[in-house]
Design a protein around this motif. Structure first.
Motif, PDB file in Angstrom:
ATOM      1  N   ARG A 114      80.504  32.070 139.633  1.00  0.00           N
ATOM      2  CA  ARG A 114      79.893  31.904 140.956  1.00  0.00           C
ATOM      3  C   ARG A 114      80.054  33.158 141.811  1.00  0.00           C
ATOM      4  O   ARG A 114      79.171  33.494 142.603  1.00  0.00           O
ATOM      5  CB  ARG A 114      80.515  30.701 141.663  1.00  0.00           C
ATOM      6  CG  ARG A 114      79.959  30.427 143.042  1.00  0.00           C
ATOM      7  CD  ARG A 114      80.322  29.050 143.537  1.00  0.00           C
ATOM      8  NE  ARG A 114      79.772  28.801 144.857  1.00  0.00           N
ATOM      9  CZ  ARG A 114      79.673  27.604 145.411  1.00  0.00           C
ATOM     10  NH1 ARG A 114      80.086  26.530 144.764  1.00  0.00           N
ATOM     11  NH2 ARG A 114      79.166  27.463 146.622  1.00  0.00           N
ATOM     12  N   GLN A 115      81.199  33.850 141.651  1.00  0.00           N
ATOM     13  CA  GLN A 115      81.485  35.007 142.508  1.00  0.00           C
ATOM     14  C   GLN A 115      82.498  35.904 141.831  1.00  0.00           C
ATOM     15  O   GLN A 115      83.394  35.432 141.119  1.00  0.00           O
ATOM     16  CB  GLN A 115      82.029  34.530 143.863  1.00  0.00           C
ATOM     17  CG  GLN A 115      82.324  35.633 144.862  1.00  0.00           C
ATOM     18  CD  GLN A 115      82.921  35.085 146.150  1.00  0.00           C
ATOM     19  OE1 GLN A 115      83.242  33.890 146.243  1.00  0.00           O
ATOM     20  NE2 GLN A 115      83.116  35.939 147.127  1.00  0.00           N
ATOM     21  N   THR A 116      82.364  37.216 142.028  1.00  0.00           N
ATOM     22  CA  THR A 116      83.361  38.194 141.580  1.00  0.00           C
ATOM     23  C   THR A 116      83.732  39.064 142.767  1.00  0.00           C
ATOM     24  O   THR A 116      82.856  39.525 143.501  1.00  0.00           O
ATOM     25  CB  THR A 116      82.814  39.086 140.448  1.00  0.00           C
ATOM     26  OG1 THR A 116      82.373  38.278 139.371  1.00  0.00           O
ATOM     27  CG2 THR A 116      83.894  40.039 139.947  1.00  0.00           C
ATOM     28  N   VAL A 149      87.467  31.245 149.227  1.00  0.00           N
ATOM     29  CA  VAL A 149      86.227  31.251 148.450  1.00  0.00           C
ATOM     30  C   VAL A 149      85.520  29.914 148.615  1.00  0.00           C
ATOM     31  O   VAL A 149      86.148  28.890 148.887  1.00  0.00           O
ATOM     32  CB  VAL A 149      86.498  31.515 146.956  1.00  0.00           C
ATOM     33  CG1 VAL A 149      87.181  32.857 146.761  1.00  0.00           C
ATOM     34  CG2 VAL A 149      87.325  30.393 146.320  1.00  0.00           C
ATOM     35  N   SER A 150      84.202  29.943 148.437  1.00  0.00           N
ATOM     36  CA  SER A 150      83.402  28.715 148.467  1.00  0.00           C
ATOM     37  C   SER A 150      83.296  28.169 147.054  1.00  0.00           C
ATOM     38  O   SER A 150      82.946  28.897 146.120  1.00  0.00           O
ATOM     39  CB  SER A 150      82.008  29.002 149.025  1.00  0.00           C
ATOM     40  OG  SER A 150      82.075  29.450 150.359  1.00  0.00           O
ATOM     41  N   THR A 159      85.465  25.039 151.016  1.00  0.00           N
ATOM     42  CA  THR A 159      86.153  26.296 150.720  1.00  0.00           C
ATOM     43  C   THR A 159      87.566  26.028 150.211  1.00  0.00           C
ATOM     44  O   THR A 159      88.141  24.958 150.459  1.00  0.00           O
ATOM     45  CB  THR A 159      86.243  27.205 151.966  1.00  0.00           C
ATOM     46  OG1 THR A 159      87.111  26.598 152.943  1.00  0.00           O
ATOM     47  CG2 THR A 159      84.869  27.438 152.571  1.00  0.00           C
ATOM     48  N   TRP A 160      88.108  26.996 149.506  1.00  0.00           N
ATOM     49  CA  TRP A 160      89.465  26.943 148.961  1.00  0.00           C
ATOM     50  C   TRP A 160      90.224  28.189 149.382  1.00  0.00           C
ATOM     51  O   TRP A 160      89.666  29.295 149.375  1.00  0.00           O
ATOM     52  CB  TRP A 160      89.431  26.853 147.436  1.00  0.00           C
ATOM     53  CG  TRP A 160      88.833  25.587 146.909  1.00  0.00           C
ATOM     54  CD1 TRP A 160      87.517  25.210 146.972  1.00  0.00           C
ATOM     55  CD2 TRP A 160      89.524  24.525 146.258  1.00  0.00           C
ATOM     56  NE1 TRP A 160      87.339  23.980 146.392  1.00  0.00           N
ATOM     57  CE2 TRP A 160      88.553  23.538 145.938  1.00  0.00           C
ATOM     58  CE3 TRP A 160      90.847  24.319 145.886  1.00  0.00           C
ATOM     59  CZ2 TRP A 160      88.880  22.362 145.276  1.00  0.00           C
ATOM     60  CZ3 TRP A 160      91.168  23.145 145.226  1.00  0.00           C
ATOM     61  CH2 TRP A 160      90.201  22.176 144.935  1.00  0.00           C
ATOM     62  N   SER A 161      91.483  28.030 149.754  1.00  0.00           N
ATOM     63  CA  SER A 161      92.348  29.160 150.110  1.00  0.00           C
ATOM     64  C   SER A 161      93.268  29.483 148.946  1.00  0.00           C
ATOM     65  O   SER A 161      93.886  28.583 148.371  1.00  0.00           O
ATOM     66  CB  SER A 161      93.177  28.833 151.357  1.00  0.00           C
ATOM     67  OG  SER A 161      92.339  28.672 152.489  1.00  0.00           O
ATOM     68  N   TYR A 172      87.604  36.433 139.437  1.00  0.00           N
ATOM     69  CA  TYR A 172      86.384  35.787 138.973  1.00  0.00           C
ATOM     70  C   TYR A 172      86.457  34.312 139.377  1.00  0.00           C
ATOM     71  O   TYR A 172      87.383  33.603 138.978  1.00  0.00           O
ATOM     72  CB  TYR A 172      86.239  35.902 137.460  1.00  0.00           C
ATOM     73  CG  TYR A 172      86.062  37.322 136.960  1.00  0.00           C
ATOM     74  CD1 TYR A 172      84.802  37.800 136.613  1.00  0.00           C
ATOM     75  CD2 TYR A 172      87.149  38.179 136.837  1.00  0.00           C
ATOM     76  CE1 TYR A 172      84.630  39.100 136.153  1.00  0.00           C
ATOM     77  CE2 TYR A 172      86.988  39.478 136.386  1.00  0.00           C
ATOM     78  CZ  TYR A 172      85.728  39.934 136.046  1.00  0.00           C
ATOM     79  OH  TYR A 172      85.567  41.227 135.592  1.00  0.00           O
ATOM     80  N   VAL A 173      85.486  33.864 140.171  1.00  0.00           N
ATOM     81  CA  VAL A 173      85.451  32.487 140.631  1.00  0.00           C
ATOM     82  C   VAL A 173      84.401  31.732 139.817  1.00  0.00           C
ATOM     83  O   VAL A 173      83.196  31.983 139.957  1.00  0.00           O
ATOM     84  CB  VAL A 173      85.127  32.399 142.133  1.00  0.00           C
ATOM     85  CG1 VAL A 173      85.138  30.939 142.591  1.00  0.00           C
ATOM     86  CG2 VAL A 173      86.112  33.235 142.945  1.00  0.00           C
TER      87      VAL A 173
END
Length: 249
Positions: A26-28, A60-61, A88-90, A104-105
């Motif tokens: 999803r996200q880097t 991150v979402s 979101t997550w912390s 890497y998410v």
């Protein structure tokens, strides 16, 4: 499953079973750890004690994140990952020295679906939820490793101090870059007279190319004495990680 789509790898492992969510990138992002603090204990009066450490705190979402780290220059691990209940997550990342860690998410395919038109195979479960998409870069798990620093069970116990344990995993053949995900971190800590006075033991991983190095080490901060026996839950010494192929991500 009794009906639906199934796919296997060349080694016979089920890759897509038609019912279970896959995890897609999803996200880097690159994160630099630096001077910060970690929690090491709380008094009966509710005072939270902390120690200086190299950390990074990010948000991150995601719906159900699977976080993979690539850290070639220092040992790194995840100390916290909690749901803010707003999408979101912390996350708190710790490292043995100040360094840059690539994060890497991965998230469930249904939450990381690419936008716009494209080509390729899509798989849905019986409820119509997307569980795999050929346009997604899926988390390919290569290995699962776990252990307990003391060989202890989940109950209370007392063990002599261990200052350092190191293991190596790999090299993983056919892979140029590997990350570590779903980390369970071994952690034992104690304040010794206030903030920035105490010690902690932590397990962390260094990822270099297609090799993973594991280290469990003692860290002292401020004016503190070396511990002898630690009284704690045996499960505090548990560690676990997934090895994720990052070669083409």
């Amino acid at each position: 499953m009794t009906a639906g789509f199934q796919a296997w790898t060349d080694s016979g492992l089920v890759q897509i079973d038609g019912t279970s969510q896959n995890f897609a990138l999803r996200q880097t992002l690159s994160v630099t750890t630096g001077a910060g603090s970690v929690n090491v204990g709380k008094s009966n009066a509710g005072i939270q004690y902390t120690l200086a450490a190299n950390v990074a705190n990010i948000t991150v979402s995601a719906v159900a994140p699977l976080i993979a780290l690539y850290s070639p220059n220092a040992y790194a691990t995840i100390l916290k990952c909690y749901n803010n209940t707003n999408g979101t997550w912390s996350i708190q990342i710790w490292s043995s020295s100040a360094t840059t860690v690539t994060v890497y998410v991965f998230d469930q395919s249904v939450a990381a679906a690419p936008s716009g038109a494209g080509y390729g195979l899509q798989v849905f479960d019986e409820s119509g939820n997307l569980i795999a998409d050929a346009r997604q870069r899926l988390a390919r798990v290569l290995d699962v490793q776990s252990g307990n620093i003391m060989g202890a069970g989940p109950g209370w116990g007392q063990w002599n101090q261990v200052d350092l344990k190191q293991y190596s995993f790999g090299p993983y053949t056919g892979v140029s870059k590997i990350g570590v995900a779903a980390i369970a971190t071994a952690w034992v800590s104690a304040p010794a007279g206030g903030n920035n006075s105490g010690w902690y033991n932590v397990s962390a991983l260094q990822t270099v190319g297609n090799t993973i190095n594991f280290q469990y080490a003692y860290n002292a901060v401020g004016n503190t004495t070396h511990p002898g026996n630690n009284t704690c839950f045996g499960s505090q010494y548990d560690w676990q990680f997934l090895a994720i192929d990052l070669s083409n991500l």
